[in-house]
Design a protein around this motif. Structure first.
Motif: not given
Length: 91
Positions: A57-60, A63-67, A70-73
């Motif tokens: 979902v975030l990759l859509g 490209e830095d879906y991991s950041t 992590r920020s959402l959490v």
């Protein structure tokens, strides 16, 4: 509407081009605004997501879906199980 620094709050749409983030904001207020927008628009409140689903979902959006994940959490907008296998939208 203005933020607590006395400046105008700009719409999140100003951070997007063709539905994708042009940059992840560094300013805390702006980043919080973006993260809340992502929480509300990308994740349903009544379902669980696997880490792979959250990443897709975030990759859509960027490209830095991991950041973003992590920020959402860290912002308390998504919760994560202790083993990191399942995520849920807060609110």
């Amino acid at each position: 509407m203005s933020n607590n620094l006395g400046g105008e709050i700009r719409p999140v749409a100003g951070l997007l081009r063709h539905g994708r983030l042009t940059t992840i904001p560094r300013r805390e207020t702006r980043r919080a605004q973006l993260l809340d927008h992502l929480r509300q628009t990308l994740f349903e409140s009544d379902r669980s997501y696997s880490e792979q689903e959250v990443n897709q979902v975030l990759l859509g959006v960027h490209e830095d879906y991991s950041t973003l994940r992590r920020s959402l959490v860290e912002a308390g907008l998504l919760t994560r199980t202790r083993d990191g296998g399942s995520y849920r939208r807060v609110g």
